[in-house]
Design an enzyme around this catalytic site. Structure first.
Site, mmCIF file in Angstrom:
data_model
loop_
_atom_site.group_PDB
_atom_site.id
_atom_site.type_symbol
_atom_site.label_atom_id
_atom_site.label_comp_id
_atom_site.label_asym_id
_atom_site.label_seq_id
_atom_site.Cartn_x
_atom_site.Cartn_y
_atom_site.Cartn_z
ATOM 1 N N LYS A 23 0.826 -1.213 0.000
ATOM 2 C CA LYS A 23 0.000 0.000 0.000
ATOM 3 C C LYS A 23 0.859 1.261 0.000
ATOM 4 O O LYS A 23 0.603 2.191 -0.770
ATOM 5 C CB LYS A 23 -0.946 -0.017 1.208
ATOM 6 C CG LYS A 23 -1.959 -1.147 1.182
ATOM 7 C CD LYS A 23 -2.960 -1.048 2.313
ATOM 8 C CE LYS A 23 -2.346 -1.302 3.659
ATOM 9 N NZ LYS A 23 -1.840 -2.689 3.807
ATOM 10 N N THR A 24 1.880 1.300 0.841
ATOM 11 C CA THR A 24 2.768 2.466 0.878
ATOM 12 C C THR A 24 3.512 2.617 -0.438
ATOM 13 O O THR A 24 3.673 3.734 -0.959
ATOM 14 C CB THR A 24 3.765 2.347 2.036
ATOM 15 O OG1 THR A 24 3.050 2.227 3.270
ATOM 16 C CG2 THR A 24 4.672 3.564 2.100
ATOM 17 N N ASP A 66 -1.264 6.760 6.268
ATOM 18 C CA ASP A 66 -1.251 5.336 6.576
ATOM 19 C C ASP A 66 -2.133 5.071 7.797
ATOM 20 O O ASP A 66 -2.265 5.925 8.677
ATOM 21 C CB ASP A 66 0.186 4.886 6.856
ATOM 22 C CG ASP A 66 0.351 3.382 6.790
ATOM 23 O OD1 ASP A 66 -0.574 2.699 6.298
ATOM 24 O OD2 ASP A 66 1.411 2.883 7.215
ATOM 25 N N THR A 117 -5.711 -1.224 7.025
ATOM 26 C CA THR A 117 -5.769 -2.676 7.154
ATOM 27 C C THR A 117 -7.142 -3.127 7.637
ATOM 28 O O THR A 117 -7.427 -4.322 7.657
ATOM 29 C CB THR A 117 -4.705 -3.174 8.149
ATOM 30 O OG1 THR A 117 -4.888 -2.495 9.403
ATOM 31 C CG2 THR A 117 -3.304 -2.890 7.622
ATOM 32 N N ARG A 160 6.494 -8.264 1.792
ATOM 33 C CA ARG A 160 7.363 -7.721 2.835
ATOM 34 C C ARG A 160 8.039 -8.854 3.605
ATOM 35 O O ARG A 160 9.242 -8.805 3.896
ATOM 36 C CB ARG A 160 6.556 -6.844 3.800
ATOM 37 C CG ARG A 160 7.400 -6.220 4.904
ATOM 38 C CD ARG A 160 6.540 -5.448 5.876
ATOM 39 N NE ARG A 160 5.882 -4.314 5.233
ATOM 40 C CZ ARG A 160 4.899 -3.625 5.788
ATOM 41 N NH1 ARG A 160 4.460 -3.953 6.994
ATOM 42 N NH2 ARG A 160 4.356 -2.606 5.149
#
Length: 345
Positions: free
Chosen positions: A72-73, A117, A166, A225
């Site tokens: 997402k980032t 975020d 999230t 990640r």
């Protein structure tokens, strides 16, 4: 280094040190063309950005929803890069008052991309201010108190808000409805993670074969990640061992760090062990489970449980968490005759 730290640092997407952030930043793709996976989302974002460029306007506000670690980032950074706009980064927990948000919004330059975020963790007063800012590019600032309070309108430069969450269900409907596009990111298939790892291995200068990469990908919980972090640990093991990043080295490294063939870590196994051994497979309430393993209930619910449910080892029922037949089989434990399976409830 303790087992608890190893497990959290490797597979818990919520745990990030400065070194990990720097490491992940070096591996981030810079364009949608470089971004692996999320094919549908990439196509939708490309269309949105291309249309905005043709019309010479700021792109619509974007909400990126999905579990931690899926990009997402990175996508927010790509939106700013491909639209050739500056990027401002902040987070929901950092915005606990309307004044915090007003300070950020009033300092934006025309066309800037604002990334928030964990946007669902903003203060309610800030969320309400954001409604007007997103729709009309202005905010109302209250001056004074009581009967003498005055509302002063403040015009804002046009901007694009990219929110990441999230837990999209926690966003109020008025805020969610103001996003022009909502993207739902999905977990990655093993083949997609292999492509992610191939790119990362090349950037890190790690010579490693596709079979070894496939082993890392299969233990990465469908999350890029985590895959990149496991690759880093394999690189360290191969460096110290001196035998190269072979398939055997990958398996030895991941076994050393308590990541099994399904990607379960120490905490996952602790949760399943409590359910299977102490409670005969369940049902077990969330708070009871959290106390039993010495972990926060929110961590169990947000990090551990979704993965165990997704791979079919655990089932959520109205009565509590229950191990499935696959859960008993994976741990090779004999089932108590009176125990329930998750799919029996």
């Amino acid at each position: 280094m303790s087992d608890a730290f190893d497990g959290e640092a490797l597979v818990n997407p919520e745990v990030e040190s400065e070194a990990e952030v720097a490491f992940e930043g070096a591996l981030r793709p810079k364009s949608l063309a470089e971004f692996v996976g999320q094919r549908k989302v990439r196509g939708q974002l490309q269309l949105l950005l291309d249309a905005a460029a043709i019309q010479n306007r700021t792109p619509d506000h974007i909400l990126l929803a999905g579990p931690p670690g899926l990009g997402k980032t990175t996508l927010a950074m790509i939106v700013a890069h491909e639209s050739e706009r500056p990027l401002r980064l902040t987070s929901g927990p950092a915005i606990q008052h309307a004044g915090d948000l007003a300070a950020v919004l009033s300092s934006l330059v025309p066309g800037e991309v604002l990334f928030i975020d964990e946007i669902h963790r903003m203060a309610r007063s800030a969320e309400e201010m954001l409604y007007l800012a997103m729709e009309d590019f202005r905010i109302d600032i209250m001056v004074g108190k009581g009967a003498g309070a005055t509302s002063i309108p403040l015009d804002l430069a046009p901007f694009t808000l990219v929110g990441a969450t999230t837990r999209s269900g926690l966003l109020p409907n008025p805020l969610r409805d103001r996003f022009g596009f909502t993207a739902h990111l999905e977990f990655y298939e093993t083949g997609e993670l292999v492509r992610v790892l191939q790119r990362a291995a090349q950037l890190l200068g790690v010579p490693i074969g596709d079979e070894a990469l496939g082993e890392i990908a299969s233990r990465s919980r469908g999350t890029p990640r985590i895959a990149n972090r496991l690759l880093r640990r394999v690189r360290d093991y191969a460096l110290v061992d001196g035998g190269g990043a072979t398939l055997e080295a990958v398996r030895a490294a991941l076994d050393l760090y308590d990541v099994d063939e399904l990607g379960l870590d120490r905490l996952d196994r602790a949760v399943m062990g409590i359910i299977l051994e102490r409670f005969d497979g369940g049902p077990v309430g969330l708070n009871t489970l959290a106390v039993s393993v010495g972990e926060e209930a929110e961590t169990i619910e947000a990090v551990v449980e979704p993965f165990l449910v997704r791979i079919g080892l655990l089932s959520r029922t109205p009565r509590g968490r229950v191990a499935t037949k696959a859960g008993w089989a994976h741990f090779g434990m004999p089932r108590n005759a009176n125990a329930l399976f998750g799919d029996d409830l």
